[in-house]
Design a protein around this motif. Structure first.
Motif, PDB file in Angstrom:
ATOM      1  N   HIS A   1      -0.324  -1.900   1.846  1.00  0.00           N
ATOM      2  CA  HIS A   1      -0.340  -0.775   1.104  1.00  0.00           C
ATOM      3  C   HIS A   1      -1.161   0.303   1.948  1.00  0.00           C
ATOM      4  CE1 HIS A   1      -4.242  -1.369  -0.294  1.00  0.00           C
ATOM      5  NE2 HIS A   1      -4.367  -0.147  -0.854  1.00  0.00           N
TER       6      HIS A   1
ATOM      7  N   ARG B   1      -0.549  -2.084  -3.813  1.00  0.00           N
ATOM      8  CA  ARG B   1      -1.975  -2.410  -3.754  1.00  0.00           C
ATOM      9  C   ARG B   1      -2.314  -3.487  -4.416  1.00  0.00           C
ATOM     10  NH1 ARG B   1      -6.009  -1.336  -7.315  1.00  0.00           N
ATOM     11  NH2 ARG B   1      -4.673   0.387  -8.032  1.00  0.00           N
TER      12      ARG B   1
ATOM     13  N   ARG C   1      -9.699   2.185   1.415  1.00  0.00           N
ATOM     14  CA  ARG C   1      -8.966   1.628   2.629  1.00  0.00           C
ATOM     15  C   ARG C   1      -9.609   1.701   3.791  1.00  0.00           C
ATOM     16  NH1 ARG C   1      -4.912   4.947  -0.520  1.00  0.00           N
ATOM     17  NH2 ARG C   1      -5.155   6.619   0.930  1.00  0.00           N
TER      18      ARG C   1
ATOM     19  N   THR D   1     -10.112  -2.955  -5.683  1.00  0.00           N
ATOM     20  CA  THR D   1      -9.585  -4.087  -5.096  1.00  0.00           C
ATOM     21  C   THR D   1      -9.666  -5.171  -6.098  1.00  0.00           C
ATOM     22  OG1 THR D   1     -11.592  -4.643  -3.996  1.00  0.00           O
ATOM     23  CG2 THR D   1     -10.108  -2.925  -2.646  1.00  0.00           C
TER      24      THR D   1
END
Length: 258
Positions: free
Chosen positions: A8, A108, A210, A246
């Motif tokens: 992603h 994600r 990211r 995350t």
């Protein structure tokens, strides 16, 4: 629905090129956040930001970006063909779905599940991909431009978003971003969310994370240095935001993937 590989909001450097004259044996889905040169039906065209395509097995693939690339992608097993037909999603055709932020959101979560050791991983991935394909089917059938946001305003938002995503280390604020868009902060926030389906600060945070993922895997820099590079005042704030996005700490993320 077999997922062979998935990423992603994946970045690549300027001059990045994919050339597969004979395609792949699986399906390739691409979602570009920047303008790209891409081969479709044997012709090279310029795809606008937000473009998507499902390359079928065996279809030649070629795309290039002179200024770098940020994109979502997934390789799916050939059995997805029936699902695409069921939801009315065409193959080998450039598509421009409305409000594409849901793609990054689902990818994600799917990417995290893909690399997990959850005993029900296959079922989780199947659920994420089904949700993605259903929402994508709806999105390509909706009016591509929101009635409350003019074309010029939308294009300005897209250009600004690319600046934000490629410079996540900047200490962005809503007033600063609004000034770049020549809008009041309240109007900017409303337009941004209408166009992308997320808030500007949420975008900034996810772009930083990211970038952090890339840094964690590219070298052995201490967390305090990575946090400083990303513009965080202290590493604990960075760790909290990283885990919120995350589901794991930066240290656990680095260890699991090394």
């Amino acid at each position: 629905m077999e997922i062979i590989a998935i990423r992603h909001d994946w970045p690549e450097k300027a001059g990045f090129v994919i050339s597969r004259p004979h395609g792949r044996e699986d399906y390739t889905f691409l979602h570009f956040m920047r303008s790209m040169e891409i081969s479709v039906g044997g012709k090279t065209v310029t795809a606008r930001p937000g473009a998507c395509i499902f390359y079928a097995p065996g279809t030649p693939q070629w795309f290039r970006s002179e200024s770098g690339i940020i994109h979502n992608w997934v390789h799916l097993g050939a059995s997805v063909k029936e699902t695409l037909a069921r939801y009315g999603i065409p193959e080998d055709e450039l598509l421009y779905p409305r409000a594409t932020s849901f793609i990054s959101d689902i990818f994600r979560l799917a990417e995290a599940a893909y690399f997990s050791e959850d005993p029900f991983k296959d079922e989780i991935l199947e659920a994420y991909m089904t949700e993605f394909l259903i929402r994508f089917s709806h999105a390509i059938r909706e009016e591509p431009h929101l009635p409350s946001v003019g074309r010029q305003e939308r294009e300005k938002m897209q250009a600004l978003r690319q600046t934000i995503l490629t410079s996540p280390e900047n200490k962005w604020t809503v007033p600063e971003m609004a000034a770049l868009a020549s809008l009041s902060p309240s109007r900017f926030h409303a337009v941004y969310k209408a166009v992308f389906g997320t808030s500007p600060m949420r975008d900034v945070i996810e772009a930083r994370i990211r970038y952090a993922q890339s840094l964690l895997l590219s070298d052995g820099a201490p967390l305090v240095d990575i946090a400083e590079t990303l513009g965080y005042a202290d590493q604990y704030h960075f760790i909290r935001q990283f885990k919120a996005v995350t589901g794991e700490t930066p240290g656990a993320y680095r260890q699991a993937r090394r």
